[in-house]
Design a protein around this motif. Structure first.
Motif, short mmCIF file in Angstrom:
data_model
loop_
_atom_site.label_atom_id
_atom_site.label_comp_id
_atom_site.label_asym_id
_atom_site.label_seq_id
_atom_site.Cartn_x
_atom_site.Cartn_y
_atom_site.Cartn_z
N GLU A 217 0.91 -1.03 0.06
CA GLU A 217 0.03 0.11 -0.01
C GLU A 217 0.94 1.30 -0.09
N LYS A 218 2.07 1.20 0.71
CA LYS A 218 3.07 2.41 0.87
C LYS A 218 3.55 2.52 -0.34
N LEU A 219 4.07 1.47 -0.88
CA LEU A 219 4.83 1.66 -2.27
C LEU A 219 3.83 2.12 -3.50
N ASN A 220 2.65 1.85 -3.36
CA ASN A 220 1.85 2.26 -4.61
C ASN A 220 1.57 3.66 -4.40
N ALA A 221 1.51 4.01 -3.07
CA ALA A 221 1.20 5.59 -2.99
C ALA A 221 2.61 6.33 -3.26
N LEU A 222 3.51 5.87 -3.11
CA LEU A 222 4.65 6.61 -3.29
C LEU A 222 5.32 6.44 -4.84
N VAL A 223 4.94 5.36 -5.40
CA VAL A 223 5.22 5.19 -6.89
C VAL A 223 4.15 4.50 -7.46
N PRO A 224 3.21 5.68 -8.12
CA PRO A 224 1.98 5.29 -8.70
C PRO A 224 2.36 4.57 -9.86
N GLU A 225 3.62 4.63 -10.27
CA GLU A 225 3.84 3.94 -11.75
C GLU A 225 3.87 2.29 -11.33
N THR A 226 3.81 1.98 -10.30
CA THR A 226 3.69 0.57 -10.14
C THR A 226 2.23 -0.15 -10.63
N ALA A 227 1.39 0.86 -10.95
CA ALA A 227 -0.02 0.18 -11.41
C ALA A 227 0.30 -0.09 -13.08
N ALA A 228 1.51 0.22 -13.60
CA ALA A 228 1.91 -0.18 -14.90
C ALA A 228 2.54 -1.73 -14.93
N MET A 229 2.98 -2.07 -13.72
CA MET A 229 3.97 -3.07 -13.83
C MET A 229 3.32 -4.49 -13.57
N GLY A 230 1.96 -4.42 -13.42
CA GLY A 230 1.26 -5.76 -13.63
C GLY A 230 1.08 -6.57 -12.41
N PHE A 231 1.42 -6.05 -11.32
CA PHE A 231 1.50 -6.71 -9.76
C PHE A 231 0.09 -7.15 -9.58
N GLY A 232 0.19 -8.42 -9.33
CA GLY A 232 -1.29 -9.08 -8.93
C GLY A 232 -1.03 -10.77 -9.01
N PRO A 233 -2.10 -11.35 -9.03
CA PRO A 233 -1.99 -12.90 -8.74
C PRO A 233 -1.08 -13.60 -10.07
N ASP A 234 -1.21 -12.90 -11.28
CA ASP A 234 -0.50 -13.54 -12.16
C ASP A 234 0.74 -12.96 -12.79
N TYR A 235 1.03 -11.95 -11.79
CA TYR A 235 2.48 -11.34 -12.09
C TYR A 235 3.75 -12.21 -12.26
#
Length: 253
Positions: A217-235
């Protein structure tokens, strides 16, 4: 002047392309990286190195980038997702060692940024680490799996992109988890490797292992670019495919 990188291993090598962008930082990318193969002497050497580098950062006013762990040793006993502000009871000697180093760094007076890393995956990583070790076992025909074990895998290229972004911000004295946020059962990792490598391996199961989730949660807030990295169950599938492709390319040279 560029970022000083202390160390010559897997993470240190991957940090080099962004070194010129962060001259105010000293990255401590050396020390204990093998949770299962450590000794008191190894721990003591890393503690001494941290003290030395932290003192140098105090004297020069540079920021110390310290790499800790977000793995089972740190968060395995946490109730719920492991957050940077979670009350922690280390689950292994390695986790206790890394947490103690974090505390020593905070007390040193050095400007710092602590990153708790998931399981990095990428070309050139040491053979004792999880994915190279699994691939080696599988190619030999048999793999040992802890039934309850799960790991958060993250591509080293994504880690470096995240580090680059974090170092560009005015962060001081912060601790940030750098992981994908997905706890993947080791058996599922083996399933994917087996398919991609075209293997059929014998599996030896142990009633052991730990399953925990790393909060990003903290990482995503500090680095919004993570949204484009595909993090999730299939990453993890993309991470494993990239690793297999890189090792195949290396073997073909």
């Amino acid at each position: 002047m560029s970022m000083e990188i202390v160390g010559r291993g897997f993470l240190a090598v991957n940090l080099r392309p962004i070194a010129d962008r962060h001259p105010e930082t000293v990255a401590l990318a050396a020390g204990v990286s093998w949770a299962a193969g450590t000794s008191d002497a190894d721990f003591a050497r890393e503690a001494d190195l941290l003290e030395e580098v932290a003192a140098r950062c105090v004297a020069t006013g540079r920021r110390l980038l310290f790499f800790s762990t977000a793995a089972t040793g740190m968060y395995g006993a946490v109730d719920g997702p492991g957050r940077e502000d979670s009350p922690i009871t280390p689950a292994t000697p390695y986790g206790a060692h890394k947490l103690a180093l974090e505390q020593r760094l905070r007390a040193s007076g050095a400007d710092h940024l602590i990153l708790r890393l998931g399981h990095l995956v990428g070309p050139g990583q040491p053979p004792h680490q999880l994915i190279p070790a699994l691939v080696r076992q599988m190619r030999a025909g048999s793999v040992r799996i802890q039934r309850e074990a799960a790991r958060d895998l993250i591509d080293v290229a994504d880690v470096i992109a995240v580090i680059d972004r974090l170092l560009s911000q005015d962060l001081h004295g912060e601790t940030v988890n750098v992981a994908s946020g997905a706890a993947v059962p080791v058996e599922h990792i083996v399933d994917h490797l087996e398919r991609r490598l075209g293997l059929e391996v014998h599996r030896d199961y142990e009633d052991a292992g730990a399953h925990h989730v790393i909060s990003i949660e903290k990482l995503n807030a500090l680095v919004p670019e993570t949204a484009a990295m595909g993090f999730g169950p299939d990453y993890h599938r993309r991470v494993l495919d990239a690793f297999i492709a890189s090792t195949a390319a290396t073997s073909a040279r």
